[in-house]
Design a protein around this motif. Sequence first.
Motif, short mmCIF file in Angstrom:
data_model
loop_
_atom_site.label_atom_id
_atom_site.label_comp_id
_atom_site.label_asym_id
_atom_site.label_seq_id
_atom_site.Cartn_x
_atom_site.Cartn_y
_atom_site.Cartn_z
N LEU A 66 0.80 -1.23 0.00
CA LEU A 66 0.00 0.00 0.00
C LEU A 66 0.83 1.28 0.00
N LEU A 151 -6.60 5.19 -0.15
CA LEU A 151 -5.52 4.25 0.13
C LEU A 151 -5.03 4.39 1.56
N VAL A 155 -5.14 1.37 4.47
CA VAL A 155 -4.06 0.91 5.36
C VAL A 155 -4.64 0.46 6.69
N LEU A 174 -5.05 -7.38 -1.13
CA LEU A 174 -4.68 -5.98 -1.10
C LEU A 174 -4.39 -5.46 -2.50
N VAL A 178 -6.34 -2.25 -4.15
CA VAL A 178 -5.62 -1.10 -4.72
C VAL A 178 -5.99 -0.91 -6.18
#
Length: 376
Positions: A66, A151, A155, A174, A178
């Motif tokens: 990330l 984003l 997290v 993940l 994204v």
Amino acid sequence: APRRAPGTSPAPRQPSSSRTPALLRRLPRLRRRPGNGSDPLGERARRAAHDTPLLTDDLALVDAELVPAFRTSDELALAAQNRWARRELGLLVLSAMLVVATSIQAAVANEAWPGVLVAALGGVSSVLSNAAKSADARGVFLRHRQEAERLRSLVWTSLSVGATAPVLRRERALERQVAMIRLETAEGSSQGPQTQSRPDPELASDGSTLLGRSSPDPRSEQLLTLYRHGRLEAQRDWYLARQQEFELAERQGTRLRTGLLVVATILGALGPAVEPEIRPWLGVAATAATAVSAVITGWMRLQAFDVRAHLYELTAARLSVADTERPVVPEPLAVQTHISRCEDVVLAEHGLWSEQTPRAAREVPIAPSPALHKPD
């Protein structure tokens, strides 16, 4: 915008305490150099992460999947924001210079150079205005700012999901999240408050037993502590500091433009009492004071200091309420729900802030009466 986009904004840290007047702290840079890369966790959370050994693997996964994506979006947003603010402020200044040059042309009608100056400024203003319309720097800035903030929230919401799934499956989940955020940004569908609070289907299937616990969980307790002090309190402090800065900028701008208008009025009133040779230049000075006042007004509109100060105050108050609703028993599902609700508050603020960001703030200053330019 600032150097960084509000609101929902950059890594939570205190606005600069430099001696630069608050009104001028958000001035765009003529040439912005790429930064070293901001941290979506924030400085306070990164320091506190050393005391959360049960989150070490999860934080490593966040750093790998990330952080690079966030830094890319954040840098693109800051660069586009700087271009947008630079163009709008440039047009404001050029408009003011054009009006002053026109006033000079009237004061020295027997000279040729003021006419050349007026024509040159008019041409530059026209070119820059057309370039600003054709290049959607504001739209690019807001899209990438929204992407970066989503984003950043991802997290924390990803950390709140149970960690029982295999590492490779969590990495793929993940990556998919994204990619979906970036796709929605490209499609222009990332409007309004959005979070990634729901666990990815692949993680939910393997983490269901962890999420179903009703007793305290050491990992969830560490995460709740880290989130409260490293994210929630840091973000709230950032909002309150920015609120104070923007309220001060609004007061400074109001006083300065009022003072300039008073000066312009006094200069206009002095016109009949001075020598005919000096009178046109009093008109030029009055026009210049009015023009600078209009530039300040335009800059204040562009930054929306008053509106955003209230928005930051409101969001800080909402985060304070959310903090009081943290779970008493730090079990996984309760912590995940709490983090999701808090991120909803932050992203909702950014959605409102984006709506308050004006497309332009261009004003053509009003010149003093033409009578001031003509000697008796």
